[in-house]
Write a protein that holds these residues in place. Structure first.
Motif, PDB file in Angstrom:
ATOM      1  N   ALA A  24       0.829  -1.217   0.000  1.00  0.00           N
ATOM      2  CA  ALA A  24       0.000   0.000   0.000  1.00  0.00           C
ATOM      3  C   ALA A  24       0.859   1.260   0.000  1.00  0.00           C
ATOM      4  O   ALA A  24       1.628   1.509   0.918  1.00  0.00           O
ATOM      5  N   GLY A  25       0.739   2.045  -1.055  1.00  0.00           N
ATOM      6  CA  GLY A  25       1.335   3.371  -1.124  1.00  0.00           C
ATOM      7  C   GLY A  25       2.779   3.432  -1.541  1.00  0.00           C
ATOM      8  O   GLY A  25       3.322   4.527  -1.705  1.00  0.00           O
ATOM      9  N   ILE A  26       3.464   2.303  -1.760  1.00  0.00           N
ATOM     10  CA  ILE A  26       4.891   2.377  -2.058  1.00  0.00           C
ATOM     11  C   ILE A  26       5.125   2.862  -3.491  1.00  0.00           C
ATOM     12  O   ILE A  26       4.247   2.761  -4.348  1.00  0.00           O
ATOM     13  N   THR A  27       6.315   3.403  -3.728  1.00  0.00           N
ATOM     14  CA  THR A  27       6.714   3.765  -5.081  1.00  0.00           C
ATOM     15  C   THR A  27       7.636   2.681  -5.633  1.00  0.00           C
ATOM     16  O   THR A  27       8.299   1.961  -4.873  1.00  0.00           O
ATOM     17  N   LEU A  28       7.682   2.590  -6.969  1.00  0.00           N
ATOM     18  CA  LEU A  28       8.309   1.445  -7.616  1.00  0.00           C
ATOM     19  C   LEU A  28       9.340   1.886  -8.638  1.00  0.00           C
ATOM     20  O   LEU A  28       9.024   2.634  -9.563  1.00  0.00           O
ATOM     21  N   ALA A  29      10.582   1.404  -8.485  1.00  0.00           N
ATOM     22  CA  ALA A  29      11.668   1.684  -9.428  1.00  0.00           C
ATOM     23  C   ALA A  29      12.754   0.630  -9.202  1.00  0.00           C
ATOM     24  O   ALA A  29      12.910   0.142  -8.081  1.00  0.00           O
ATOM     25  N   PRO A  30      13.535   0.269 -10.206  1.00  0.00           N
ATOM     26  CA  PRO A  30      13.491   0.716 -11.601  1.00  0.00           C
ATOM     27  C   PRO A  30      12.559  -0.093 -12.481  1.00  0.00           C
ATOM     28  O   PRO A  30      12.654  -0.019 -13.708  1.00  0.00           O
ATOM     29  N   TRP A  31      11.694  -0.914 -11.878  1.00  0.00           N
ATOM     30  CA  TRP A  31      10.582  -1.468 -12.650  1.00  0.00           C
ATOM     31  C   TRP A  31       9.372  -1.552 -11.735  1.00  0.00           C
ATOM     32  O   TRP A  31       9.486  -1.629 -10.515  1.00  0.00           O
ATOM     33  N   ALA A  32       8.204  -1.501 -12.348  1.00  0.00           N
ATOM     34  CA  ALA A  32       6.940  -1.692 -11.644  1.00  0.00           C
ATOM     35  C   ALA A  32       6.422  -3.091 -11.954  1.00  0.00           C
ATOM     36  O   ALA A  32       6.755  -3.680 -12.984  1.00  0.00           O
ATOM     37  N   PRO A  35      17.648   0.691 -18.555  1.00  0.00           N
ATOM     38  CA  PRO A  35      16.224   0.423 -18.799  1.00  0.00           C
ATOM     39  C   PRO A  35      15.410   0.645 -17.529  1.00  0.00           C
ATOM     40  O   PRO A  35      15.897   0.426 -16.415  1.00  0.00           O
ATOM     41  N   PHE A  36      14.143   1.047 -17.708  1.00  0.00           N
ATOM     42  CA  PHE A  36      13.326   1.290 -16.519  1.00  0.00           C
ATOM     43  C   PHE A  36      11.846   1.318 -16.850  1.00  0.00           C
ATOM     44  O   PHE A  36      11.436   1.588 -17.979  1.00  0.00           O
ATOM     45  N   VAL A  37      11.078   1.057 -15.825  1.00  0.00           N
ATOM     46  CA  VAL A  37       9.642   1.331 -15.746  1.00  0.00           C
ATOM     47  C   VAL A  37       9.401   1.891 -14.361  1.00  0.00           C
ATOM     48  O   VAL A  37       9.896   1.334 -13.370  1.00  0.00           O
ATOM     49  N   LEU A  38       8.670   2.984 -14.253  1.00  0.00           N
ATOM     50  CA  LEU A  38       8.320   3.559 -12.954  1.00  0.00           C
ATOM     51  C   LEU A  38       6.847   3.308 -12.658  1.00  0.00           C
ATOM     52  O   LEU A  38       6.024   3.182 -13.568  1.00  0.00           O
ATOM     53  N   GLY A  39       6.524   3.268 -11.366  1.00  0.00           N
ATOM     54  CA  GLY A  39       5.138   3.089 -10.973  1.00  0.00           C
ATOM     55  C   GLY A  39       4.928   3.403  -9.505  1.00  0.00           C
ATOM     56  O   GLY A  39       5.866   3.737  -8.774  1.00  0.00           O
ATOM     57  N   ALA A  40       3.682   3.305  -9.090  1.00  0.00           N
ATOM     58  CA  ALA A  40       3.305   3.511  -7.691  1.00  0.00           C
ATOM     59  C   ALA A  40       2.128   2.603  -7.374  1.00  0.00           C
ATOM     60  O   ALA A  40       1.443   2.109  -8.278  1.00  0.00           O
ATOM     61  N   THR A  83       4.459   3.476 -16.053  1.00  0.00           N
ATOM     62  CA  THR A  83       4.941   3.852 -17.376  1.00  0.00           C
ATOM     63  C   THR A  83       5.041   2.643 -18.300  1.00  0.00           C
ATOM     64  O   THR A  83       5.186   2.803 -19.516  1.00  0.00           O
ATOM     65  N   GLY A  84       4.970   1.453 -17.753  1.00  0.00           N
ATOM     66  CA  GLY A  84       4.996   0.223 -18.541  1.00  0.00           C
ATOM     67  C   GLY A  84       4.359  -0.887 -17.744  1.00  0.00           C
ATOM     68  O   GLY A  84       4.180  -0.781 -16.528  1.00  0.00           O
ATOM     69  N   PRO A  85       4.012  -1.997 -18.402  1.00  0.00           N
ATOM     70  CA  PRO A  85       3.337  -3.088 -17.714  1.00  0.00           C
ATOM     71  C   PRO A  85       4.312  -4.097 -17.111  1.00  0.00           C
ATOM     72  O   PRO A  85       5.530  -3.963 -17.230  1.00  0.00           O
ATOM     73  N   ALA A  86       3.760  -5.129 -16.502  1.00  0.00           N
ATOM     74  CA  ALA A  86       4.574  -6.245 -16.010  1.00  0.00           C
ATOM     75  C   ALA A  86       5.385  -6.842 -17.150  1.00  0.00           C
ATOM     76  O   ALA A  86       4.948  -6.891 -18.300  1.00  0.00           O
ATOM     77  N   ASN A  87       6.588  -7.285 -16.815  1.00  0.00           N
ATOM     78  CA  ASN A  87       7.497  -7.987 -17.722  1.00  0.00           C
ATOM     79  C   ASN A  87       7.960  -7.134 -18.893  1.00  0.00           C
ATOM     80  O   ASN A  87       8.362  -7.658 -19.937  1.00  0.00           O
ATOM     81  N   ALA A  88       7.950  -5.820 -18.714  1.00  0.00           N
ATOM     82  CA  ALA A  88       8.407  -4.929 -19.787  1.00  0.00           C
ATOM     83  C   ALA A  88       9.869  -5.157 -20.132  1.00  0.00           C
ATOM     84  O   ALA A  88      10.285  -4.933 -21.282  1.00  0.00           O
ATOM     85  N   PHE A  89      10.672  -5.616 -19.170  1.00  0.00           N
ATOM     86  CA  PHE A  89      12.083  -5.861 -19.457  1.00  0.00           C
ATOM     87  C   PHE A  89      12.265  -6.962 -20.510  1.00  0.00           C
ATOM     88  O   PHE A  89      13.322  -7.049 -21.143  1.00  0.00           O
ATOM     89  N   ASN A  90      11.249  -7.795 -20.661  1.00  0.00           N
ATOM     90  CA  ASN A  90      11.311  -8.856 -21.673  1.00  0.00           C
ATOM     91  C   ASN A  90      10.465  -8.537 -22.902  1.00  0.00           C
ATOM     92  O   ASN A  90      10.896  -8.767 -24.028  1.00  0.00           O
ATOM     93  N   LEU A 127       8.768  -0.078 -22.155  1.00  0.00           N
ATOM     94  CA  LEU A 127      10.123   0.014 -21.612  1.00  0.00           C
ATOM     95  C   LEU A 127      10.834   1.229 -22.199  1.00  0.00           C
ATOM     96  O   LEU A 127      10.803   1.461 -23.405  1.00  0.00           O
ATOM     97  N   ARG A 128      11.471   1.994 -21.345  1.00  0.00           N
ATOM     98  CA  ARG A 128      12.275   3.127 -21.772  1.00  0.00           C
ATOM     99  C   ARG A 128      13.728   2.891 -21.380  1.00  0.00           C
ATOM    100  O   ARG A 128      14.015   2.203 -20.400  1.00  0.00           O
ATOM    101  N   TRP A 129      14.641   3.501 -22.140  1.00  0.00           N
ATOM    102  CA  TRP A 129      16.073   3.461 -21.839  1.00  0.00           C
ATOM    103  C   TRP A 129      16.513   4.889 -21.556  1.00  0.00           C
ATOM    104  O   TRP A 129      16.407   5.770 -22.408  1.00  0.00           O
TER     105      TRP A 129
END
Length: 319
Positions: free
Chosen positions: A66-74, A166-171, A284-291, A296-298
């Motif tokens: 609950a409430g956490i922020t997510l990096a470098p992937w969500a 590479p990254f995806v951000l989320g909350a 900014t991206g969904p699950a498994n964006a690294f694959n 996915l953004r660089w």
């Protein structure tokens, strides 16, 4: 506060009194936000004592993220494996039940204070190069109570590496509307497509929303049992809005900017003390964006990227 587990707004904010570390309180008129040192999390946002997010007790870490922020992937990386220039990268498995690497690398990290004022607080943590993610990046999070007493959150990733990262951000906020029966609230999300996921919640395809994934006209929360990512959002004035509404006209909304092309909706019966709870997660991206590469953004060396989201409410029944 309406919940017995809500943080004591008058308590001292020393780092040893809370399971989530130092508590940063920002206030503006009747608006209050409580932000935690751990994971730069949003522990509480309220207006006039009406809780607009789910919260938890002083001795607890955030239940259900609950409430956490997510990096470098969500969200998730399948099997914790992805490939960088053809070389296998193995992340730690943090969702053992589904064998995934979940919710990034800073969920259990303390964030340092960068700046603090009456209406805002900015925290930052570093991801150091490590197995599975050989990059040096910083995640900076600013919480701001705006003039209209809404809450604005800016998440910025800064790449201190010599190469693109590479990254995806989320909350992961959970919304509520004070003591209103959450099961009778109506959830509206202006999204045209959903990601079709397997049993491990890894997306395999996408399709137009339908049935219990179509929130465009609103659905009653009590009828929902869903854990789904949505995309092809409708942006109006640069923001997409997702709303929980009561029959009396009150509502609470999460908005996200165009940097966030995805939103994850999670309706659960497993949040302690709540018959149901609704997480609305800007990403900014969904699950498994690294694959998959979807969303996915660089980030270039020495570059930065910011996503912005926020929460606001109509509490007088006039909306």
């Amino acid at each position: 506060m309406t919940s017995s587990t809500a943080p004591d707004a008058s308590a001292a904010s020393g780092p040893h009194k809370y399971a989530t570390g130092r508590q940063y309180e920002i206030r503006r008129a009747d608006a209050l936000a409580v932000v935690t040192e751990l994971a730069a999390g949003l522990r509480l946002y309220s207006r006039g004592g009406v809780q607009l997010t789910e919260t938890y007790g002083d001795a607890e870490i955030s239940p259900g993220a609950a409430g956490i922020t997510l990096a470098p992937w969500a969200n998730r990386v399948e099997d914790g494996i992805w490939y960088l220039n053809g070389k296998k990268q193995q992340l730690d498995i943090t969702e053992v039940s589904r064998n995934n690497a979940s919710h990034g690398l800073l969920r259990n990290s303390a964030y340092n204070l960068v700046d603090e004022s009456q209406y805002s607080v900015t925290l930052e943590a570093t991801v150091f190069p490590q197995h599975g993610y050989p990059f040096l990046v910083r995640h900076r999070v600013q919480y701001l109570l705006t003039e209209d007493l809404g809450l604005e959150v800016r998440q910025t990733l800064i790449n201190d590496s010599a190469v693109p990262a590479p990254f995806v951000l989320g909350a992961h906020p959970y919304l509520r509307l004070g003591d209103a029966d959450v099961e009778n609230l109506v959830l509206t999300v202006a999204a045209e497509s959903r990601l079709v996921a397997d049993a491990r919640l890894i997306p395999r395809s996408s399709e137009p929303v339908s049935g219990d994934s179509d929130f465009r006209a609103g659905q009653r929360v009590g009828d929902l049992d869903i854990d789904v990512a949505l995309t092809d959002l409708t942006f109006d004035g640069g923001a997409a809005r997702h709303t929980l509404s009561a029959a009396d006209g009150r509502s609470v909304s999460l908005w996200q900017d165009e940097a966030c092309g995805y939103v994850h909706v999670f309706v659960t019966t497993e949040l302690p003390g709540r018959s149901k709870a609704v997480a609305i997660e800007p990403m900014t991206g969904p699950a498994n964006a690294f694959n998959s590469g979807d969303g996915l953004r660089w980030l270039p060396a020495d570059g930065s990227f910011t996503m912005t989201w926020g929460i606001d409410a109509v509490l007088d029944g006039a909306g």
